[in-house]
Motif scaffolding. Sequence first.
Motif, PDB file in Angstrom:
ATOM      1  N   GLU A  51       3.112  -6.027  57.938  1.00  0.00           N
ATOM      2  CA  GLU A  51       4.488  -6.777  58.034  1.00  0.00           C
ATOM      3  C   GLU A  51       5.573  -5.865  57.256  1.00  0.00           C
ATOM      4  O   GLU A  51       6.749  -5.644  57.880  1.00  0.00           O
ATOM      5  N   THR A  52       5.258  -5.175  56.000  1.00  0.00           N
ATOM      6  CA  THR A  52       6.244  -4.264  55.487  1.00  0.00           C
ATOM      7  C   THR A  52       6.483  -3.047  55.922  1.00  0.00           C
ATOM      8  O   THR A  52       7.348  -2.398  55.975  1.00  0.00           O
ATOM      9  N   ALA A  53       5.284  -2.523  56.575  1.00  0.00           N
ATOM     10  CA  ALA A  53       5.411  -1.122  57.379  1.00  0.00           C
ATOM     11  C   ALA A  53       6.585  -1.361  58.546  1.00  0.00           C
ATOM     12  O   ALA A  53       7.412  -0.591  58.557  1.00  0.00           O
ATOM     13  N   GLU A  54       6.091  -2.409  59.223  1.00  0.00           N
ATOM     14  CA  GLU A  54       7.430  -2.565  60.166  1.00  0.00           C
ATOM     15  C   GLU A  54       8.712  -2.893  59.742  1.00  0.00           C
ATOM     16  O   GLU A  54       9.676  -2.098  60.330  1.00  0.00           O
ATOM     17  N   TRP A  55       8.847  -3.459  58.681  1.00  0.00           N
ATOM     18  CA  TRP A  55      10.232  -3.576  58.178  1.00  0.00           C
ATOM     19  C   TRP A  55      10.872  -2.598  57.579  1.00  0.00           C
ATOM     20  O   TRP A  55      12.020  -2.229  57.792  1.00  0.00           O
ATOM     21  N   VAL A  56       9.779  -1.543  56.969  1.00  0.00           N
ATOM     22  CA  VAL A  56      10.497  -0.160  56.595  1.00  0.00           C
ATOM     23  C   VAL A  56      10.942   0.687  57.907  1.00  0.00           C
ATOM     24  O   VAL A  56      11.946   1.416  57.807  1.00  0.00           O
ATOM     25  N   ARG A  57      10.191   0.300  58.832  1.00  0.00           N
ATOM     26  CA  ARG A  57      10.554   1.153  60.211  1.00  0.00           C
ATOM     27  C   ARG A  57      11.898   0.726  60.742  1.00  0.00           C
ATOM     28  O   ARG A  57      12.906   1.369  60.958  1.00  0.00           O
ATOM     29  N   GLU A  58      11.982  -0.604  60.633  1.00  0.00           N
ATOM     30  CA  GLU A  58      13.294  -1.310  60.801  1.00  0.00           C
ATOM     31  C   GLU A  58      14.387  -1.145  60.124  1.00  0.00           C
ATOM     32  O   GLU A  58      15.599  -0.855  60.734  1.00  0.00           O
ATOM     33  N   LEU A  59      14.141  -0.533  58.938  1.00  0.00           N
ATOM     34  CA  LEU A  59      15.337  -0.088  58.001  1.00  0.00           C
ATOM     35  C   LEU A  59      15.562   1.243  58.359  1.00  0.00           C
ATOM     36  O   LEU A  59      16.579   1.776  57.699  1.00  0.00           O
ATOM     37  N   GLY A  60      14.858   2.097  59.205  1.00  0.00           N
ATOM     38  CA  GLY A  60      15.328   3.303  59.725  1.00  0.00           C
ATOM     39  C   GLY A  60      14.290   4.661  59.309  1.00  0.00           C
ATOM     40  O   GLY A  60      14.542   5.583  59.557  1.00  0.00           O
ATOM     41  N   ALA A  61      12.939   4.252  58.835  1.00  0.00           N
ATOM     42  CA  ALA A  61      12.047   5.073  58.359  1.00  0.00           C
ATOM     43  C   ALA A  61      11.432   5.647  59.883  1.00  0.00           C
ATOM     44  O   ALA A  61      11.166   4.887  60.544  1.00  0.00           O
ATOM     45  N   HIS A  62      11.322   7.144  60.052  1.00  0.00           N
ATOM     46  CA  HIS A  62      10.716   7.608  61.174  1.00  0.00           C
ATOM     47  C   HIS A  62       9.158   7.308  61.255  1.00  0.00           C
ATOM     48  O   HIS A  62       8.367   7.274  62.060  1.00  0.00           O
ATOM     49  N   ASP A  63       8.614   7.373  59.853  1.00  0.00           N
ATOM     50  CA  ASP A  63       7.046   7.300  59.755  1.00  0.00           C
ATOM     51  C   ASP A  63       6.966   6.336  58.465  1.00  0.00           C
ATOM     52  O   ASP A  63       7.803   6.423  57.285  1.00  0.00           O
ATOM     53  N   VAL A  64       5.906   5.552  58.432  1.00  0.00           N
ATOM     54  CA  VAL A  64       5.461   4.863  57.041  1.00  0.00           C
ATOM     55  C   VAL A  64       4.128   5.186  56.813  1.00  0.00           C
ATOM     56  O   VAL A  64       2.923   5.406  57.728  1.00  0.00           O
ATOM     57  N   ILE A  65       3.875   5.711  55.485  1.00  0.00           N
ATOM     58  CA  ILE A  65       2.344   5.866  54.862  1.00  0.00           C
ATOM     59  C   ILE A  65       2.071   4.801  54.054  1.00  0.00           C
ATOM     60  O   ILE A  65       2.975   3.999  53.527  1.00  0.00           O
ATOM     61  N   ASP A  66       0.824   4.443  53.746  1.00  0.00           N
ATOM     62  CA  ASP A  66       0.363   3.401  52.996  1.00  0.00           C
ATOM     63  C   ASP A  66       0.120   3.937  51.359  1.00  0.00           C
ATOM     64  O   ASP A  66      -0.611   4.858  51.258  1.00  0.00           O
ATOM     65  N   HIS A  67       1.092   3.281  50.716  1.00  0.00           N
ATOM     66  CA  HIS A  67       1.175   3.889  49.163  1.00  0.00           C
ATOM     67  C   HIS A  67      -0.107   3.122  48.393  1.00  0.00           C
ATOM     68  O   HIS A  67      -0.245   3.553  47.431  1.00  0.00           O
ATOM     69  N   SER A  68      -1.119   2.381  48.961  1.00  0.00           N
ATOM     70  CA  SER A  68      -2.384   1.949  48.205  1.00  0.00           C
ATOM     71  C   SER A  68      -3.279   3.182  48.654  1.00  0.00           C
ATOM     72  O   SER A  68      -4.474   2.927  47.798  1.00  0.00           O
ATOM     73  N   ARG A  69      -3.017   3.979  49.352  1.00  0.00           N
ATOM     74  CA  ARG A  69      -4.085   5.163  49.372  1.00  0.00           C
ATOM     75  C   ARG A  69      -3.303   6.491  48.870  1.00  0.00           C
ATOM     76  O   ARG A  69      -2.220   6.363  48.637  1.00  0.00           O
ATOM     77  N   PRO A  70      -4.149   7.648  48.675  1.00  0.00           N
ATOM     78  CA  PRO A  70      -3.456   8.734  48.475  1.00  0.00           C
ATOM     79  C   PRO A  70      -2.282   9.387  49.189  1.00  0.00           C
ATOM     80  O   PRO A  70      -2.452   9.149  50.445  1.00  0.00           O
ATOM     81  N   LEU A  71      -1.071   9.540  48.778  1.00  0.00           N
ATOM     82  CA  LEU A  71      -0.015   9.802  49.435  1.00  0.00           C
ATOM     83  C   LEU A  71      -0.191  11.091  50.331  1.00  0.00           C
ATOM     84  O   LEU A  71       0.351  11.235  51.231  1.00  0.00           O
ATOM     85  N   LEU A  72      -1.007  12.267  49.796  1.00  0.00           N
ATOM     86  CA  LEU A  72      -1.152  13.391  50.295  1.00  0.00           C
ATOM     87  C   LEU A  72      -2.053  13.217  51.765  1.00  0.00           C
ATOM     88  O   LEU A  72      -1.627  13.621  52.753  1.00  0.00           O
ATOM     89  N   GLU A  73      -3.079  12.307  51.598  1.00  0.00           N
ATOM     90  CA  GLU A  73      -3.667  12.271  52.647  1.00  0.00           C
ATOM     91  C   GLU A  73      -2.636  11.383  53.814  1.00  0.00           C
ATOM     92  O   GLU A  73      -3.062  11.787  54.937  1.00  0.00           O
ATOM     93  N   GLY A  74      -1.971  10.284  53.361  1.00  0.00           N
ATOM     94  CA  GLY A  74      -1.207   9.917  54.348  1.00  0.00           C
ATOM     95  C   GLY A  74      -0.322  10.756  54.782  1.00  0.00           C
ATOM     96  O   GLY A  74       0.079  10.669  56.160  1.00  0.00           O
ATOM     97  N   LEU A  75       0.534  11.487  54.125  1.00  0.00           N
ATOM     98  CA  LEU A  75       1.277  12.904  54.679  1.00  0.00           C
ATOM     99  C   LEU A  75       0.438  13.582  55.796  1.00  0.00           C
ATOM    100  O   LEU A  75       1.241  13.855  56.743  1.00  0.00           O
ATOM    101  N   ARG A  76      -0.828  13.941  55.320  1.00  0.00           N
ATOM    102  CA  ARG A  76      -1.473  14.789  56.173  1.00  0.00           C
ATOM    103  C   ARG A  76      -1.671  14.240  57.644  1.00  0.00           C
ATOM    104  O   ARG A  76      -1.738  14.920  58.762  1.00  0.00           O
TER     105      ARG A  76
END
Length: 164
Positions: A13-38
């Motif tokens: 639900e927060t990932a969807e909210w972040v997209r609604e606010l204009g993000a093109h992509d959303v990664i999970d900050h509870s996991r390693p950030l580089l992994e999400g970016l890759r």
Amino acid sequence: TGLRVIGTASRAETAEWVRELGAHDVIDHSRPLLEGLREIGVSSVRYVASLTHTDKHYQQIVEALAPQGRLAVIDDPETLDALPLKRKAASLHWELMFTRSLFQTPDMIRQNEILESVRRLVEDGTLRTTKGEHYGKISAENLRRAHGFIESGRARGKIVLEGF
């Protein structure tokens, strides 16, 4: 901005909210950030706006920054060692809204101009507020309710209490 905006969130639900606010992509900050970016095809980023929990994610942010990248911070980490940025010649920018008024800088009127510009952008719908919940006037009861909601891990955006 002309940039690809990547936000972070750890719940659907927060990932969807972040997209609604204009993000093109959303990664999970509870996991390693580089992994999400890759996973979204990004090897490094040129700009990072760290709005909260900078101290928790700092080492990962430095890893994700491209050489000569820029890190902007607005929160208050207990400590922040800038030395890891040196290897990448990355810059650190720390923003505090009240610096101009605290120090009576010659360009103090600029803060008014910035806030007026933001007001216009909010009014015309270009910018959206991140207000989440409004708990009414400040009281011990409402403060406990708001704090409990934040501790529940279900909060998103800013929690508002009024009448300070």
